[in-house]
Design a protein around this motif. Structure first.
Motif, PDB file in Angstrom:
ATOM      1  N   ASP A 336       0.820  -1.216   0.000  1.00 20.82           N
ATOM      2  CA  ASP A 336       0.000   0.000   0.000  1.00 20.82           C
ATOM      3  C   ASP A 336       0.855   1.268   0.000  1.00 20.82           C
ATOM      4  OD1 ASP A 336      -2.310  -1.452  -0.055  1.00 20.82           O
ATOM      5  OD2 ASP A 336      -2.657  -1.348   2.112  1.00 20.82           O
ATOM      6  N   HIS A 337       2.099   1.166   0.473  1.00 23.07           N
ATOM      7  CA  HIS A 337       2.971   2.329   0.579  1.00 23.07           C
ATOM      8  C   HIS A 337       4.109   2.294  -0.437  1.00 23.07           C
ATOM      9  CE1 HIS A 337       0.921   2.484   4.490  1.00 23.07           C
ATOM     10  NE2 HIS A 337       1.235   3.762   4.519  1.00 23.07           N
ATOM     11  N   ALA A 343       9.438   2.503   1.460  1.00 17.70           N
ATOM     12  CA  ALA A 343       9.072   1.132   1.127  1.00 17.70           C
ATOM     13  C   ALA A 343      10.137   0.480   0.258  1.00 17.70           C
ATOM     14  CB  ALA A 343       7.722   1.097   0.426  1.00 17.70           C
ATOM     15  N   GLY A 344      10.852   1.280  -0.503  1.00 22.29           N
ATOM     16  CA  GLY A 344      11.939   0.767  -1.320  1.00 22.29           C
ATOM     17  C   GLY A 344      13.102   0.238  -0.510  1.00 22.29           C
ATOM     18  N   TRP A 345      13.179   0.612   0.788  1.00 29.18           N
ATOM     19  CA  TRP A 345      14.211   0.014   1.634  1.00 29.18           C
ATOM     20  C   TRP A 345      14.036  -1.506   1.717  1.00 29.18           C
ATOM     21  CZ3 TRP A 345      13.404   3.767   6.389  1.00 29.18           C
ATOM     22  CH2 TRP A 345      13.840   5.050   6.032  1.00 29.18           C
ATOM     23  N   VAL A 346      12.781  -1.945   1.821  1.00 36.68           N
ATOM     24  CA  VAL A 346      12.482  -3.359   2.010  1.00 36.68           C
ATOM     25  C   VAL A 346      12.173  -4.055   0.690  1.00 36.68           C
ATOM     26  CG1 VAL A 346      10.891  -4.981   3.129  1.00 36.68           C
ATOM     27  CG2 VAL A 346      11.620  -2.917   4.336  1.00 36.68           C
ATOM     28  N   LEU A 347      11.478  -3.370  -0.201  1.00 39.40           N
ATOM     29  CA  LEU A 347      11.074  -3.964  -1.478  1.00 39.40           C
ATOM     30  C   LEU A 347      11.519  -3.051  -2.619  1.00 39.40           C
ATOM     31  CD1 LEU A 347       9.559  -6.454  -2.560  1.00 39.40           C
ATOM     32  CD2 LEU A 347       7.486  -5.051  -2.625  1.00 39.40           C
ATOM     33  N   PRO A 348      12.810  -3.075  -2.954  1.00 39.58           N
ATOM     34  CA  PRO A 348      13.274  -2.210  -4.039  1.00 39.58           C
ATOM     35  C   PRO A 348      12.783  -2.633  -5.417  1.00 39.58           C
ATOM     36  CG  PRO A 348      15.060  -3.601  -3.253  1.00 39.58           C
ATOM     37  CD  PRO A 348      13.911  -3.826  -2.331  1.00 39.58           C
ATOM     38  N   LEU A 371       7.776   3.945  11.897  1.00 39.16           N
ATOM     39  CA  LEU A 371       6.639   4.297  11.068  1.00 39.16           C
ATOM     40  C   LEU A 371       5.401   3.542  11.555  1.00 39.16           C
ATOM     41  CD1 LEU A 371       8.361   4.012   7.568  1.00 39.16           C
ATOM     42  CD2 LEU A 371       8.188   6.044   9.029  1.00 39.16           C
ATOM     43  N   GLU A 372       4.232   4.028  11.160  1.00 39.28           N
ATOM     44  CA  GLU A 372       3.018   3.304  11.510  1.00 39.28           C
ATOM     45  C   GLU A 372       3.018   1.907  10.915  1.00 39.28           C
ATOM     46  OE1 GLU A 372      -0.702   6.327  12.273  1.00 39.28           O
ATOM     47  OE2 GLU A 372      -0.268   5.702  10.223  1.00 39.28           O
ATOM     48  N   TRP A 373       3.560   1.742   9.753  1.00 41.71           N
ATOM     49  CA  TRP A 373       3.488   0.472   9.048  1.00 41.71           C
ATOM     50  C   TRP A 373       4.811  -0.281   9.016  1.00 41.71           C
ATOM     51  CZ3 TRP A 373       6.591   0.766   4.610  1.00 41.71           C
ATOM     52  CH2 TRP A 373       6.946   2.061   4.207  1.00 41.71           C
ATOM     53  N   MET A 374       5.843   0.240   9.682  1.00 44.60           N
ATOM     54  CA  MET A 374       7.134  -0.433   9.759  1.00 44.60           C
ATOM     55  C   MET A 374       7.751  -0.129  11.113  1.00 44.60           C
ATOM     56  SD  MET A 374      10.506  -0.181   7.248  1.00 44.60           S
ATOM     57  CE  MET A 374       9.480  -0.037   5.793  1.00 44.60           C
ATOM     58  N   ARG A 375       8.011  -1.151  11.900  1.00 50.76           N
ATOM     59  CA  ARG A 375       8.482  -0.990  13.271  1.00 50.76           C
ATOM     60  C   ARG A 375       9.823  -1.675  13.499  1.00 50.76           C
ATOM     61  NH1 ARG A 375       3.749   0.305  16.353  1.00 50.76           N
ATOM     62  NH2 ARG A 375       2.442   1.453  14.854  1.00 50.76           N
TER      63      ARG A 375
END
Length: 571
Positions: A336-337, A343-348, A371-375
């Motif tokens: 979603d992000h 988000a590219g840090w995790v899914l480039p 982040l709200e969606w990454m902890r």
């Protein structure tokens, strides 16, 4: 033809020359055996990992992932070859000897219905084989009517057998009970197939997966002739997919999950809690400022001191306590992000699986500003009982100059289920595989639906429409180790060790946090009161024992708010 040495034969010099045995191989050995013992586990392991090349790989302590997946592929290939031959034989009997097939079916139904239960709570053979095809209630109705049909047909067959024969001229009328030679050839072939399969399984359990120096995660030389062939079935076709798991990093610091539970690979949550408390000054002076990294590091340092005593922690197990950075993100929110550069840090690249590690500066950024969606979490993990019981605790901190928030989530990875450890106590005798082979042959007609389903079942990836991204293709929901976890610990000492480690880690963490806050001029009166409240909630009133929900460690804990700003949650 490959020469197969029977499992009860002497091992010889070949066995003695194998690689030295290590305790860390124990869990891998159990899971390799599980792949050959349990068809559902083998299929789930392949479906969760190899079928989805984009899926994240969760941490799997004590497991050689590549070796287990290799065995799962080999076991699935072996079963499909076996079932294909058996189904051809069954069709041959049906075509060439319908009367023999009818008798075989009746005996199979009777055998399946009257066979004793092998363990407490285990369904009979008929229910066990058909439960994956139709609903259990329907199977029970079929079983009742099948017994009635068997009795009726048995009476009719007996009446036909002893009825007087009609004679036309000098020749006798055709007798449907006359069975030719060809149907028996198919029965003999089926018997040979199940015998070979049972002896191969016996060799695997009695020789390849026995405890001690004989176990090899990747067989470079066989303990018995034919071992390499059997354990490498299907490997060339999936060599590339298996290569992704050959050198999986167990200390991965990025975890992309799906469903609800975020700490995939660590087992079930057990009595998590969280505290929010004010940072009031202990005196007239203003408290000293601190960073979350300083508090994390102080707690890690204090917890590391627990491993010095052999009395406090048996065999100094807490000396192997491994702090680990863990960045956790849900696959759904990650997709979603995608417009967010973070988000590219995790899914480039959406055409590749999520990354396993992040640079130190990104981890530090998420630690101080989640982040709200990454902890960010600091994971403290101890492996005990030959890495068969794993206790992990996830700590999350958040603070400003007025408030401090603590989140503490213990997780328990329970031992491998007892029925997967049959290799440790399987008797080295030829009679067990012979007995199992005749049982499989006799019940073959009623197992045909399950075998047909398994033979033609294709493990396909989750469909992804063009232009859409499906979160389940990226997030992990269970590790191979969790798929084989038992419902409870194996014995009393494991339960007490589990309680010991959880209480020691929790008490030491509370003390470390209190010392840290005191050193910076922050009042710990309210913190001590709430810490005592958490500890008291975890102590059973009758025996001072940690309270297990429902008599065992369930994946859900009783939810509810506790007064004083402490919450215990779980789902």
């Amino acid at each position: 033809m490959t020469d197969i040495v029977l499992p009860w034969a002497r091992t010889g010099a070949r066995h003695a020359a194998r690689a030295p045995w290590r305790q860390e191989d124990e869990t891998t050995r159990y899971l390799c055996a599980a792949a050959h013992l349990d068809q559902e586990f083998a299929d789930q392991a392949i479906r969760e990992t190899l079928v989805e090349p984009l899926r994240a790989a969760p941490p799997m302590p004590g497991v050689n992932v590549g070796a287990v997946l290799r065995e799962a592929v080999a076991a699935r290939t072996r079963r499909r070859i076996r079932d294909a031959i058996l189904l051809v034989c069954l069709l041959g009997v049906l075509y060439t000897g319908g009367y023999l097939f009818m008798l075989w079916l009746l005996y199979a139904i009777a055998w399946s219905y009257l066979s004793p239960r092998h363990a407490a709570g285990q369904r009979s053979t008929l229910l066990r084989e058909w439960s994956g095809v139709v609903k259990l209630q329907v199977v029970r109705r079929i079983r009742r009517w099948a017994l009635i049909l068997f009795l009726v047909l048995a009476v009719l067959v007996a009446a036909n057998q002893f009825a007087p024969r009609e004679v036309t001229g000098s020749r006798r009328a055709p007798d449907p009970t006359d069975i030719g030679l060809l149907p028996w050839v198919f029965v003999l072939i089926a018997l040979l197939v199940v015998l070979v399969d049972e002896f191969l399984l016996a060799a695997l359990l009695s020789r390849s997966f026995r405890p001690g120096p004989g176990f090899q995660a990747a067989p470079t030389e066989g303990a018995w002739r034919g071992e390499r062939l059997v354990r490498n079935l299907g490997f060339p076709r999936l060599r590339r997919a298996l290569g992704r798991f050959e050198e999986i990093e167990q200390d991965t610091d990025v975890l992309v999950y799906r469903d609800y539970h975020p700490f995939v690979g660590s087992g079930v949550p057990f009595q998590p809690w969280s505290i929010a408390l004010p940072l009031d000054p202990a005196g007239p002076s203003k408290p000293a400022e601190f960073t979350l990294t300083e508090l994390y590091d102080h707690i890690s340092t204090e917890l590391a001191k627990l491993g010095g005593s052999a009395s406090l922690t048996p065999e100094r197990r807490l000396g192997g306590l491994t702090p680990r950075h863990q960045v956790v993100v849900a696959a759904e929110t990650l997709l979603d992000h995608l417009h967010d550069e973070r988000a590219g840090w995790v899914l480039p690249d959406v055409d590749r699986p999520p990354v396993r590690t992040l640079p130190a500066e990104i981890v530090a950024e998420l630690r101080e500003r989640p982040l709200e969606w990454m902890r960010y979490y600091r994971c403290f993990q101890v492996e005990t009982w030959d890495r068969n019981l794993v206790v992990s605790t996830y700590l999350h901190l958040a603070a400003d100059d007025k408030m401090l928030y603590l989140e503490w989530t213990p997780c328990v990875l329970r031992p491998v289920a007892e029925h997967y450890r049959v290799a440790d106590r399987r008797p080295a005798t030829p009679w067990a595989p012979i007995r199992h082979a005749f049982g499989s042959l006799l019940s073959l007609p009623v197992t045909a639906p399950r075998r047909i389903q398994a033979l033609f079942r294709t493990l396909r990836p989750i469909p992804q429409p063009h232009g859409m991204l499906v979160p389940d293709k990226y997030g992990a929901a269970a590790s191979l180790r969790e798929l084989t976890a038992d419902e409870d610990v194996a014995n009393y000492f494991q339960r007490k060790d589990l309680e010991r480690y959880l209480q020691l880690l929790e008490a030491r963490a509370f003390r470390a946090i209190g010392e840290f806050l005191t050193a910076r001029g922050i009042s710990v009166v309210e913190f001590q009161a709430r810490a005592n409240q958490v500890i008291n909630n975890h102590i059973d009133n009758t025996g001072g024992r940690l309270n297990f929900v429902g008599g065992n460690m369930d994946s859900s804990v009783q939810a509810g708010s506790v007064s004083g700003g402490i919450s215990q949650d779980g789902k």
